[in-house]
Enzyme design. Structure first.
Site, mmCIF file in Angstrom:
data_model
loop_
_atom_site.group_PDB
_atom_site.id
_atom_site.type_symbol
_atom_site.label_atom_id
_atom_site.label_comp_id
_atom_site.label_asym_id
_atom_site.label_seq_id
_atom_site.Cartn_x
_atom_site.Cartn_y
_atom_site.Cartn_z
ATOM 1 N N GLY A 1 0.831 -1.198 0.000
ATOM 2 C CA GLY A 1 0.000 0.000 0.000
ATOM 3 C C GLY A 1 0.862 1.244 0.000
ATOM 4 C CD GLU B 1 2.679 -8.247 -5.510
ATOM 5 O OE1 GLU B 1 2.449 -7.065 -5.186
ATOM 6 O OE2 GLU B 1 3.396 -9.009 -4.825
ATOM 7 C CG HIS C 1 5.702 -5.651 -4.377
ATOM 8 N ND1 HIS C 1 4.396 -5.467 -3.981
ATOM 9 C CD2 HIS C 1 6.404 -4.585 -3.911
ATOM 10 C CE1 HIS C 1 4.300 -4.329 -3.305
ATOM 11 N NE2 HIS C 1 5.510 -3.780 -3.245
ATOM 12 C CE LYS D 1 -9.973 -7.908 -22.029
ATOM 13 N NZ LYS D 1 -11.313 -7.465 -22.485
ATOM 14 C CG ASP E 1 -14.208 -7.484 -21.181
ATOM 15 O OD1 ASP E 1 -13.552 -8.543 -21.200
ATOM 16 O OD2 ASP E 1 -13.687 -6.363 -21.240
ATOM 17 C CB CYS F 1 5.380 -4.132 0.355
ATOM 18 S SG CYS F 1 6.192 -2.525 0.122
ATOM 19 C CE1 TYR F 2 1.110 0.961 5.660
ATOM 20 C CE2 TYR F 2 -0.676 -0.592 5.246
ATOM 21 C CZ TYR F 2 -0.180 0.526 5.899
ATOM 22 O OH TYR F 2 -0.980 1.210 6.790
#
Length: 535
Positions: free
Chosen positions: A77, A193, A191, A391, A249, A104-105
Site C-alpha cells: 500500500g 506478485e 513484491h 482479461k 467482456d 511490503c506494507y
C-alpha cells in the site's frame, strides 16, 4: 452472498469490493491496503489453482473466522504505518492461527503488531534488488539462495523483535523476508506478485500449498458455478438487462447470465456507427441466433454521428458518446418489462485505474467509461460478475461457457469505439476508411499467425495529411498508425516487435487498397508512459 440485505450489497458494490461468501472451497483472502497490485496477488494465487478473493483491509477477525480461509495475504500500500489514518487491519487477525503473508506494507503491519519497529529507509527503494536467502523455510522451498526481487518502499522493518527470525536480506534491506517463531506469520518486503521478481510465483505457491496446506483443486469452472448461484439468489424472478458491445467482456457476462437465468435475460445492443467491420452482424449471430437470447438491436448510427459532427476534442467525444448511449439505452430499456438489474462487463483493471473505491486506500489513475458510467436515474441495480477478474481469466470463463473462439480471442475494443481511434472529426467517410484499415491489420496478423500472440492491435487514423505519389499523380491524404501491444493484464503494456515483412504487407495493403491513406507509421511506445489507445 455474505448478507442477504440490499443495504449490505449496495455497500459492497460502491466500496469497490464484491460480497464475500462462506464457501466449502479452499479460499485465501487478500486484505487490500491500497496496492495497485493487490488484485494481481489474487490472480497469481488463482494460477496456483487456489481460489483467492480480495477483501477490505479492515475485515473483522470475527468475519474472517466465519469465512474460514486457509490463509490471509496482507497487500502492499502507499501509506506509512505511522501516518494518521493509515489503513490498519483488525489486530485480532494475528491471533487467529491462520497463516498470514505480509507483502511490503503488509509485512510492516504484521511485524509492527508483534513488537518490531518500522522506520524510514535510508533511501526510498524502487526497482530490482539482489536478495540472499539466509535461513531455511517452507516459504523458500525450491527457490535458489540468491534471486532478483522487485522493491517499492520508503519504510522498512529496522528493529526485528525477538518473535521473528530473518529469512532473507538485500544490501539495503536487512529483513527482506521474515517469519514468526511460533505463529504462521511470514513477511516479504519485496513484491512476489510482479513478474520482475524471480521465482515470485513459486513463493506464492509455497505459501498457499506448503504453509496454508491448500490442495490446489480450484478451477475457473468453480467460479462460474459460484457466480450462477449468486446471480440466481440475488435476481430471483426479475429480469436482467445486459448491454452488449460486441467485445469479449460483455459477451461473457451475457453468456454467464444466460446460464444463470435463461429467458429472464434481455440484451441490448446499440449500433452507434462506431463499430469494427462486421461487428453488428456478428453480435446478432452469436446472441440472437446461437444463444437465442432476447436481443434488442437499436440502430442509432445517425444519431451518434449527428451529435459528433465537428467535435475534435477526445474528452468531449467521450462525453457525447456516453450521454447519447445512456439516452438510447434508457429508451430501449423502458420497453422491457420487469427489468430491475443491469449487467455490465467491468474488469478489475478498470476498477483499479478508476479508483472505484472512493473510501478505500488505493489511488486513482484515470476514469474508465464502464466504471460508474451509467447514472443512478436509470433505476437499475448493477451486476458486475467479472469485477474481480483479469482479461485472461475472462477468456477462460468464456471458453467454459461455450462461446466461439473467434469471439473469445478477439482483441479488446474501447467503449467509445472507433471515435477514439479516429483522431480529429468523426465522419462517416473517415470511419469507413478506418474500418477498412483496421480490418486489413487484423487480417494480416491472422495470416502471419501472430494474432493470438498480440493482446491488442488496431489502426488509428490521424487528422494529418501528407504528400504522396500514386502512379504519376500527386496525393495529399491521411496517415494511418498501426498499434500492437503485448501485456499480461492491460495495466502495463509493451509494443510488439512485428516482423518487417508483416509491417511491409500491412503498409502496402493500406496504401493501395484503402482510399484516403497514403502513409503508414508504427507506434513503438509502451504503457506507461503512453496509453494503449490514442485518445
Amino acid at each position: 452472498m455474505t448478507e442477504n440485505s440490499a443495504t449490505s450489497q449496495t455497500s459492497d458494490r460502491t466500496s469497490g469490493y464484491r460480497s464475500i461468501s462462506p464457501t466449502s472451497e479452499e479460499v485465501v483472502l487478500v486484505l487490500d491496503f491500497g496496492s495497485q497490485t493487490a488484485q494481481l496477488i489474487a490472480r497469481r494465487v488463482r494460477e496456483r489453482n487456489v481460489f483467492c478473493q480480495l477483501a477490505r483491509h479492515d475485515l473483522s477477525a470475527d468475519r474472517i473466522r466465519e469465512l474460514n480461509p486457509k490463509g490471509l495475504i496482507l497487500s502492499g500500500g502507499p501509506s506509512s504505518v505511522y501516518v494518521e489514518n493509515a489503513p490498519k487491519p483488525d489486530p485480532e487477525i494475528f491471533e487467529l492461527g491462520i497463516p498470514i503473508l505480509g507483502i511490503c506494507y503488509g509485512m510492516q503491519l504484521a511485524c509492527l503488531s508483534q513488537g518490531s519497529e518500522v522506520k524510514a529507509a535510508p533511501a526510498r527503494e524502487f526497482g530490482r534488488s539482489e536478495c540472499h536467502i539466509q535461513s531455511d523455510s517452507d516459504l523458500f522451498s525450491d527457490v535458489p539462495d540468491a534471486l532478483t526481487v522487485w522493491m517499492s518502499h520508503g519504510d522498512q522493518v529496522q528493529d526485528l523483535s525477538e518473535h521473528f527470525v530473518s529469512l532473507a536480506a538485500t544490501e539495503t534491506c536487512p529483513f527482506a523476508a521474515v517469519r514468526h517463531h511460533d505463529k504462521p506469520i511470514f513477511g516479504l518486503q519485496f513484491h512476489p506478485e510482479v513478474t520482475h521478481t524471480d521465482f515470485g510465483a513459486q513463493l506464492l505457491e509455497n505459501f498457499v500449498h506448503k504453509v496454508c496446506g491448500c490442495s490446489g483443486s480450484w478451477k475457473i469452472s468453480s467460479l462460474i458455478e459460484q457466480e450462477i448461484v449468486s446471480i440466481r439468489e440475488r435476481v430471483g424472478s426479475d429480469r436482467v438487462i445486459c448491454g452488449l458491445s460486441g467485445g469479449v467482456d460483455s459477451s461473457v457476462v451475457a453468456a454467464l447470465l444466460y446460464q444463470a437465468i435463461g429467458p429472464n435475460l434481455s440484451c441490448i445492443f446499440v449500433d452507434n456507427g462506431l463499430l469494427r467491420k462486421g461487428e453488428s452482424q456478428q453480435v446478432k449471430e452469436n446472441f440472437g441466433d446461437h444463444f437465442k437470447t432476447d436481443l434488442h438491436v437499436v440502430d442509432a448510427r445517425e444519431r451518434f454521428l449527428t451529435e459528433l459532427a465537428g467535435v475534435v476534442d477526445p474528452q468531449e467525444k467521450r462525453k457525447i458518446i456516453g450521454r447519447v448511449f445512456i439516452d438510447v439505452f434508457r429508451d430501449e430499456a423502458k420497453s422491457i418489462p420487469n427489468a430491475h438489474y443491469l449487467a455490465q462487463g467491468t474488469l478489475y483493471p478498470d476498477v483499479i485505474e478508476s479508483g472505484a473505491n472512493p473510501d478505500g486506500p488505493a489511488a486513482t489513475i484515470k476514469t474508465h467509461h464502464n466504471v460508474g458510467g451509467l447514472p443512478e436515474e436509470l433505476g437499475f441495480e448493477l451486476i458486475e460478475p467479472l469485477r474481480d477478474l483479469f482479461k485472461d481469466e475472462v477468456r477462460k470463463m468464456g471458453i467454459e461457457l461455450g462461446l466461439p473462439e473467434n469471439l473469445i480471442w478477439r482483441h479488446p475494443f474501447p467503449g467509445p469505439g472507433l471515435a477514439v481511434r479516429c483522431l480529429g472529426e468523426v465522419t462517416e467517410e473517415r470511419l469507413e476508411t478506418l474500418r477498412e484499415a483496421d480490418a486489413i491489420v487484423i487480417e494480416e496478423l491472422h495470416r502471419a499467425e501472430l494474432y493470438r500472440e498480440i493482446q491488442q492491435a488496431f489502426a488509428v487514423l490521424l487528422p494529418i495529411q501528407s504528400v504522396g505519389v500514386m502512379g504519376d499523380d500527386r496525393t495529399y491524404e491521411s496517415t494511418a498508425v498501426v498499434r500492437a501491444v503485448q501485456t499480461d493484464d492491460f495495466m502495463t503494456a509493451d509494443w510488439y516487435r512485428l516482423p518487417f515483412d508483416v509491417l511491409e504487407r500491412i503498409s502496402s495493403r493500406l496504401t493501395n487498397k484503402v482510399r484516403g491513406i497514403n502513409r503508414v507509421v508504427y507506434d513503438i511506445s509502451s504503457k506507461p508512459p503512453s496509453t494503449i489507445e490514442w485518445e
